[in-house]
Design a protein around this motif. Structure first.
Motif, PDB file in Angstrom:
ATOM      1  N   GLN A  77      30.715  55.660  20.875  1.00 58.37           N
ATOM      2  CA  GLN A  77      30.902  54.908  22.108  1.00 58.37           C
ATOM      3  C   GLN A  77      31.804  53.693  21.880  1.00 58.37           C
ATOM      4  OE1 GLN A  77      29.381  56.032  25.215  1.00 58.37           O
ATOM      5  NE2 GLN A  77      29.343  57.743  23.780  1.00 58.37           N
ATOM      6  N   ARG A  80      25.419  64.474  26.007  1.00 59.84           N
ATOM      7  CA  ARG A  80      26.539  63.824  25.333  1.00 59.84           C
ATOM      8  C   ARG A  80      27.213  62.855  26.290  1.00 59.84           C
ATOM      9  NH1 ARG A  80      31.939  66.961  23.058  1.00 59.84           N
ATOM     10  NH2 ARG A  80      33.111  65.098  22.438  1.00 59.84           N
ATOM     11  N   HIS A  81      27.377  61.610  25.846  1.00 62.07           N
ATOM     12  CA  HIS A  81      28.088  60.622  26.637  1.00 62.07           C
ATOM     13  C   HIS A  81      29.588  60.892  26.555  1.00 62.07           C
ATOM     14  CE1 HIS A  81      24.638  58.039  27.432  1.00 62.07           C
ATOM     15  NE2 HIS A  81      24.269  58.207  26.173  1.00 62.07           N
ATOM     16  N   ALA A  82      30.298  60.376  27.518  1.00 56.06           N
ATOM     17  CA  ALA A  82      31.759  60.466  27.457  1.00 56.06           C
ATOM     18  C   ALA A  82      32.246  59.691  26.234  1.00 56.06           C
ATOM     19  CB  ALA A  82      32.380  59.906  28.726  1.00 56.06           C
ATOM     20  N   ASN A  83      33.341  60.159  25.645  1.00 54.47           N
ATOM     21  CA  ASN A  83      33.895  59.473  24.487  1.00 54.47           C
ATOM     22  C   ASN A  83      34.695  58.251  24.919  1.00 54.47           C
ATOM     23  OD1 ASN A  83      36.387  60.417  25.417  1.00 54.47           O
ATOM     24  ND2 ASN A  83      36.439  62.137  23.978  1.00 54.47           N
ATOM     25  N   ASP A 111      37.618  57.855  25.454  1.00 55.68           N
ATOM     26  CA  ASP A 111      38.661  58.178  26.435  1.00 55.68           C
ATOM     27  C   ASP A 111      38.081  58.589  27.783  1.00 55.68           C
ATOM     28  OD1 ASP A 111      40.761  57.754  24.578  1.00 55.68           O
ATOM     29  OD2 ASP A 111      40.387  59.740  23.712  1.00 55.68           O
ATOM     30  N   GLY A 112      36.738  58.561  27.885  1.00 52.08           N
ATOM     31  CA  GLY A 112      36.101  58.930  29.138  1.00 52.08           C
ATOM     32  C   GLY A 112      35.933  60.419  29.338  1.00 52.08           C
ATOM     33  N   ALA A 113      36.109  61.220  28.302  1.00 56.07           N
ATOM     34  CA  ALA A 113      36.011  62.671  28.408  1.00 56.07           C
ATOM     35  C   ALA A 113      34.856  63.191  27.553  1.00 56.07           C
ATOM     36  CB  ALA A 113      37.317  63.323  27.958  1.00 56.07           C
ATOM     37  N   GLY A 114      34.466  64.443  27.820  1.00 57.95           N
ATOM     38  CA  GLY A 114      33.470  65.109  26.983  1.00 57.95           C
ATOM     39  C   GLY A 114      32.030  64.924  27.405  1.00 57.95           C
ATOM     40  N   ARG A 115      31.774  64.358  28.560  1.00 59.32           N
ATOM     41  CA  ARG A 115      30.398  64.114  28.993  1.00 59.32           C
ATOM     42  C   ARG A 115      29.689  65.428  29.325  1.00 59.32           C
ATOM     43  NH1 ARG A 115      26.897  60.468  31.478  1.00 59.32           N
ATOM     44  NH2 ARG A 115      25.723  61.315  33.244  1.00 59.32           N
TER      45      ARG A 115
END
Length: 393
Positions: free
Chosen positions: A115, A236-239, A241-245
């Motif tokens: 994060q 899974r939280h967003a990385n 870059d705000g992706a991958g949630r």
């Protein structure tokens, strides 16, 4: 060498490869030799642990996280560090340096959890590689300096007999709980933070027959029942870059496709309650979930509030929840002794005369271990085949 300064850490960091125990030990020994220090095996082992905690763990806080008696570590300032043991908070003598050191620790821990924590994103909720739950806040959101909250995840699963010995369960409730699991009742475990919801749920899941497959959906990997066939899906939280949630609602849908005998949601805290209600209304018996609530009677309002986030009406929630859940197990912590957790009530989920969702009391317990049947006991006993014995008084 009795201290580990930033220069020494940088020297070790430059040498560490994969971050294994062996690579850290070798890097520490090489860096110490270059610094002109000769270390014996005991001193090298101690220094290696310190360096490993500083590079990959929680630094001076790691010793508390490694202590099986500690559940929470709370940092309010460089010299204001508290730990909770057996339900009681105590101030430690740990000195983390200065405000910048606390901030750096918070940022590093957030990065370890994948994060971002900085001025543009001053609050974070993350799961560290070892499962520890991290919450950190930076100024100006945190007025006096960076705040860090760490909740340790303990993998030990207690038996019902052990929970009786600790005072969490009244002996008369053990047959009731065993019957709830054996008859594949759908259960909702409720209570406040730290009341023992996960502990009780893990004990119940340990009773599931070993030829059944349990699929657990969680934000953090806290549930560890003693069962040979448990698979876990973690949100899974967003990385950065705000992706991958991947959220809990997504995971519940995935769990349905994994041939589960029982689906377990570690905690209902949002719109995912819609997917849970749908799953438990489509033949998936024996499912479980936890939810935060002040009392068993407050569970309907809590479910309605969460389901509203998914666009469900009150009538829809009542229809779905009364069919999905058979019983509520509500835990409390005593006011006199914050370390005492106990199962205070077993309730039956149903609709009242007006069609509203309610949790009717079947068994009520007090901290002394006494219990008494409530108005819904006969309905629960009939459901479980326990009409002849009743709860211990």
């Amino acid at each position: 060498m009795t201290t580990v300064g930033p220069e020494f850490l940088d020297a070790v960091r430059a040498r560490v490869g994969g971050g294994t125990v062996e690579s850290v030990a070798a890097a520490v020994e090489a860096a110490a030799r270059e610094a002109g220090a000769v270390l014996g095996s005991t001193a090298l082992g101690s220094l290696t642990r310190t360096v490993r905690d500083e590079l990959f763990g929680a630094g001076r806080l790691q010793a508390f996280l490694d202590d099986p008696e500690v559940t929470d570590v709370l940092v309010n300032g460089p010299r204001d560090v508290w730990v909770e043991r057996a339900g009681r908070l105590a101030l430690t003598g740990v000195d983390l340096g200065g405000a910048d050191d606390v901030r750096s620790l918070a940022v590093r821990l957030a990065a370890a959890g994948g994060q971002r924590l900085d001025d543009a994103s001053p609050a974070v909720d993350a799961r560290l590689p070892d499962g520890t739950r991290l919450h950190a806040v930076l100024p100006p959101v945190a007025d006096a300096g960076a705040l860090i909250s760490l909740r340790a995840v303990r993998s030990r699963a207690f038996t019902l007999d052990q929970l009786v010995a600790s005072g969490t369960l009244t002996p008369g409730l053990v047959p009731v709980l065993r019957a709830l699991v054996a008859t594949r009742a759908n259960l909702l475990v409720s209570g406040a933070t730290g009341s023992g919801k996960t502990t009780l749920l893990a004990a119940l899941l340990s009773l599931v027959p070993h030829d059944e497959r349990i699929v657990v959906v969680e934000e953090a990997g806290e549930l560890s029942p003693r069962h040979p066939h448990v698979v876990r899906l973690l949100a899974r939280h967003a990385n950065v870059d705000g992706a991958g949630r991947v959220d809990l609602a997504d995971l519940v849908r995935h769990a349905l496709r994994m041939r589960p005998d029982r689906i377990v949601l570690g905690e209902c805290r949002g719109a995912e309650v819609r997917e849970v209600l749908a799953a438990l209304n489509t033949g998936h018996d024996g499912g479980c979930a936890t939810v935060h609530a002040n009392a068993a009677a407050d569970v309907p309002a809590r479910l309605e509030a969460l389901a509203s986030l998914a666009g469900m009406s009150r009538d829809s929630v009542a229809a779905q929840a009364s069919s999905a859940f058979d019983a509520v197990l509500h835990l409390r912590r005593t006011a006199a002794d914050r370390g005492r957790r106990y199962l205070a009530e077993v309730g039956v989920v149903r609709r009242d005369a007006a069609g509203a969702l309610e949790v009717a009391c079947a068994v009520r317990c007090d901290p002394s271990g006494a219990s008494e049947p409530g108005p819904a006991w006969s309905a629960l006993a009939a459901r479980l085949g326990l009409a002849a014995i009743g709860p211990a008084r």
